[in-house]
Design a protein around this motif. Structure first.
Motif, mmCIF file in Angstrom:
data_model
loop_
_atom_site.group_PDB
_atom_site.id
_atom_site.type_symbol
_atom_site.label_atom_id
_atom_site.label_comp_id
_atom_site.label_asym_id
_atom_site.label_seq_id
_atom_site.Cartn_x
_atom_site.Cartn_y
_atom_site.Cartn_z
ATOM 1 N N PHE A 80 0.853 -1.201 0.000
ATOM 2 C CA PHE A 80 0.000 0.000 0.000
ATOM 3 C C PHE A 80 0.890 1.254 0.000
ATOM 4 C CE2 PHE A 80 -2.849 3.141 1.889
ATOM 5 C CZ PHE A 80 -4.012 2.892 1.176
ATOM 6 N N PRO A 81 0.508 2.283 -0.790
ATOM 7 C CA PRO A 81 1.420 3.428 -0.932
ATOM 8 C C PRO A 81 1.347 4.463 0.200
ATOM 9 C CG PRO A 81 -0.453 3.685 -2.386
ATOM 10 C CD PRO A 81 -0.643 2.368 -1.699
ATOM 11 N N ALA A 82 1.591 4.021 1.418
ATOM 12 C CA ALA A 82 1.579 4.945 2.562
ATOM 13 C C ALA A 82 2.446 4.358 3.675
ATOM 14 C CB ALA A 82 0.142 5.112 3.079
ATOM 15 N N ILE A 83 2.769 5.179 4.657
ATOM 16 C CA ILE A 83 3.454 4.665 5.847
ATOM 17 C C ILE A 83 2.491 3.682 6.519
ATOM 18 C CG2 ILE A 83 4.296 5.288 8.153
ATOM 19 C CD1 ILE A 83 4.919 8.103 6.996
ATOM 20 N N ALA A 92 -0.827 9.704 3.566
ATOM 21 C CA ALA A 92 -1.611 9.474 2.348
ATOM 22 C C ALA A 92 -1.191 10.508 1.306
ATOM 23 C CB ALA A 92 -3.104 9.579 2.660
ATOM 24 N N ALA A 93 0.068 10.402 0.861
ATOM 25 C CA ALA A 93 0.575 11.430 -0.065
ATOM 26 C C ALA A 93 -0.146 11.379 -1.413
ATOM 27 C CB ALA A 93 2.077 11.252 -0.268
ATOM 28 N N ASN A 94 -0.374 10.154 -1.924
ATOM 29 C CA ASN A 94 -0.989 10.036 -3.254
ATOM 30 C C ASN A 94 -2.244 9.172 -3.250
ATOM 31 O OD1 ASN A 94 0.982 11.563 -4.861
ATOM 32 N ND2 ASN A 94 2.399 9.967 -4.200
ATOM 33 N N ILE A 119 1.849 -3.741 3.991
ATOM 34 C CA ILE A 119 3.202 -3.202 4.070
ATOM 35 C C ILE A 119 3.285 -2.032 3.106
ATOM 36 C CG2 ILE A 119 3.977 -4.874 2.302
ATOM 37 C CD1 ILE A 119 6.738 -4.905 3.560
ATOM 38 N N ASN A 120 4.147 -1.077 3.380
ATOM 39 C CA ASN A 120 4.366 0.028 2.438
ATOM 40 C C ASN A 120 4.806 -0.540 1.079
ATOM 41 O OD1 ASN A 120 6.927 1.774 1.321
ATOM 42 N ND2 ASN A 120 5.197 3.067 1.884
ATOM 43 N N ASP A 121 4.326 0.061 -0.005
ATOM 44 C CA ASP A 121 4.591 -0.511 -1.343
ATOM 45 C C ASP A 121 6.076 -0.540 -1.714
ATOM 46 O OD1 ASP A 121 4.691 2.268 -1.584
ATOM 47 O OD2 ASP A 121 3.566 2.349 -3.458
ATOM 48 N N ALA A 122 6.809 0.513 -1.352
ATOM 49 C CA ALA A 122 8.241 0.528 -1.695
ATOM 50 C C ALA A 122 9.005 -0.469 -0.813
ATOM 51 C CB ALA A 122 8.808 1.934 -1.525
ATOM 52 N N ASP A 123 8.592 -0.585 0.446
ATOM 53 C CA ASP A 123 9.214 -1.590 1.319
ATOM 54 C C ASP A 123 9.010 -2.982 0.733
ATOM 55 O OD1 ASP A 123 10.117 0.265 3.093
ATOM 56 O OD2 ASP A 123 8.620 -0.132 4.658
ATOM 57 N N THR A 149 4.118 7.369 -9.286
ATOM 58 C CA THR A 149 3.291 8.547 -9.002
ATOM 59 C C THR A 149 4.034 9.427 -8.005
ATOM 60 O OG1 THR A 149 1.407 7.081 -9.195
ATOM 61 C CG2 THR A 149 0.979 9.253 -8.273
ATOM 62 N N GLY A 150 4.618 8.773 -7.002
ATOM 63 C CA GLY A 150 5.483 9.477 -6.061
ATOM 64 C C GLY A 150 6.877 8.870 -6.149
ATOM 65 N N ILE A 151 7.691 9.097 -5.113
ATOM 66 C CA ILE A 151 8.955 8.365 -4.992
ATOM 67 C C ILE A 151 8.858 7.555 -3.709
ATOM 68 C CG2 ILE A 151 11.449 8.507 -4.628
ATOM 69 C CD1 ILE A 151 11.566 10.984 -6.306
ATOM 70 N N ALA A 165 11.013 4.102 5.537
ATOM 71 C CA ALA A 165 11.890 5.224 5.182
ATOM 72 C C ALA A 165 11.152 6.000 4.090
ATOM 73 C CB ALA A 165 13.211 4.696 4.637
ATOM 74 N N GLU A 166 10.910 7.253 4.285
ATOM 75 C CA GLU A 166 10.134 8.038 3.300
ATOM 76 C C GLU A 166 11.077 9.001 2.579
ATOM 77 O OE1 GLU A 166 6.935 8.225 2.200
ATOM 78 O OE2 GLU A 166 6.224 6.489 3.313
ATOM 79 N N LEU A 167 12.019 8.445 1.827
ATOM 80 C CA LEU A 167 13.038 9.302 1.210
ATOM 81 C C LEU A 167 12.527 10.031 -0.030
ATOM 82 C CD1 LEU A 167 16.185 7.010 1.628
ATOM 83 C CD2 LEU A 167 15.164 8.645 3.219
ATOM 84 N N GLY A 168 11.311 9.735 -0.434
ATOM 85 C CA GLY A 168 10.715 10.492 -1.545
ATOM 86 C C GLY A 168 10.292 11.878 -1.098
ATOM 87 N N HIS A 169 10.204 12.058 0.232
ATOM 88 C CA HIS A 169 9.742 13.352 0.745
ATOM 89 C C HIS A 169 10.875 14.184 1.328
ATOM 90 C CE1 HIS A 169 5.620 12.271 -0.076
ATOM 91 N NE2 HIS A 169 5.825 11.111 0.515
ATOM 92 N N LEU A 170 12.112 13.835 0.963
ATOM 93 C CA LEU A 170 13.216 14.715 1.371
ATOM 94 C C LEU A 170 12.965 16.081 0.744
ATOM 95 C CD1 LEU A 170 16.275 12.392 0.729
ATOM 96 C CD2 LEU A 170 15.528 13.281 2.945
#
Ligand code: BGC
Length: 265
Positions: A80-83, A92-94, A119-123, A149-151, A165-170
């Motif tokens: 899922f695309p969230a923390i 819920a960025a996107n 689990i977070n999608d990037a994880d 859509t995001g990073i 780790a939410e490194l797309g929001h640096l």
């Protein structure tokens, strides 16, 4: 146990919820590959908890009817695309804002009538890449960065995931990084690969400076076009495209369930 049951005992269902599509498949955890075709349905808009759960239930039902499907009481993994912390969404960025502080594990488990772990999608993609793909066998820090859509980002150290780790929001040059360097930002701004590479250079140099990883793995839909931008980047860290491509989210979602429940090890 019959021969086919033995085979099936390596199988779990994984689902990957994205901004445009919800995809699912039966995962063979020995191989880290899908068994049979994946199922994809457009993400309902707005992508609120009820309609999304309906689509997930539909996909799980369809997959469960196949001969290769695991038993109907086996847990399902969802990316899922969230923390996601302790089964609860914390951002819920996107996606629809109604997911924030929502008990995602509970919601899907109740709807599906079987345990579900989110689990977070990037994880999820990161776990799959370090177990089966481009990051396999690498010691130290591996950063899996998904451009979509995001990073999204997965921080893995010695094969262990450090979740969320939410490194797309640096914040870089005054901007939330994903608003400049995601695949969707490239399309939205109508820029070519050369200009996009300049943005990626800025992003990856910054992340490299902060974490000095051993390897960057780049995932997301545009990892298919990696030849257009990866050769242009100048970094001291090796940077390679993801190997599991579109399947990483599904495979990783199933894998985290297996790890958590100590199944199929
Ligand atoms: C979200 C992350 C997610 C990434 C990729 C970001 O906007 O904050 O949680 O992993 O998008 O979907």
């Amino acid at each position: 146990m019959s021969k086919s049951d033995k085979k099936k005992s390596n199988h779990l269902i994984g689902i990957d919820i994205g901004g445009t599509g919800i995809k699912g498949g039966i995962v063979d955890l020995k191989k880290g590959k899908l068994v049979g075709e994946r199922v994809r349905i457009e993400t309902p808009q707005p992508a609120a908890p009820e309609p999304v759960a309906d689509v997930v239930a539909h996909i799980v039902d369809e997959l469960s009817q196949r001969d290769e499907a695991p038993d109907t009481d086996t847990p399902v993994g969802v990316a899922f695309p969230a923390i996601i912390q302790h089964g609860v969404a914390r951002s819920a960025a996107n996606v629809d804002k109604s997911w924030i502080d929502f008990e995602v594990n509970k919601h899907f488990s109740e709807r599906l009538g079987r345990p579900v772990e989110v689990i977070n999608d990037a994880d999820s993609a990161g776990l799959a890449e370090v177990r089966y793909g481009a990051g396999a066998g690498i010691d130290g820090t591996v950063l899996v960065i998904t451009l979509g859509t995001g990073i999204g980002s997965a921080f893995v150290f010695d094969g262990q995931l450090v979740p969320n780790a939410e490194l797309g929001h640096l914040e870089i040059d005054g901007f939330d990084a994903e608003t400049k360097a995601s695949a969707v930002a490239r399309e939205r701004d109508g820029i070519g690969w050369e200009d996009y590479s300049v943005r990626l250079q800025r992003y990856f140099s910054h992340v490299e400076f902060l974490f000095s990883p051993e390897l960057f793995v780049v995932g997301g839909g545009i990892s298919k076009r990696a030849d257009e931008y990866l050769p242009r980047l100048k970094l001291r860290t090796p940077i390679v495209p993801a190997e599991l491509k579109n399947e990483a989210g599904i495979v990783g979602a199933a894998l985290q369930v297996a790890i958590h429940h100590k199944l199929h090890k």
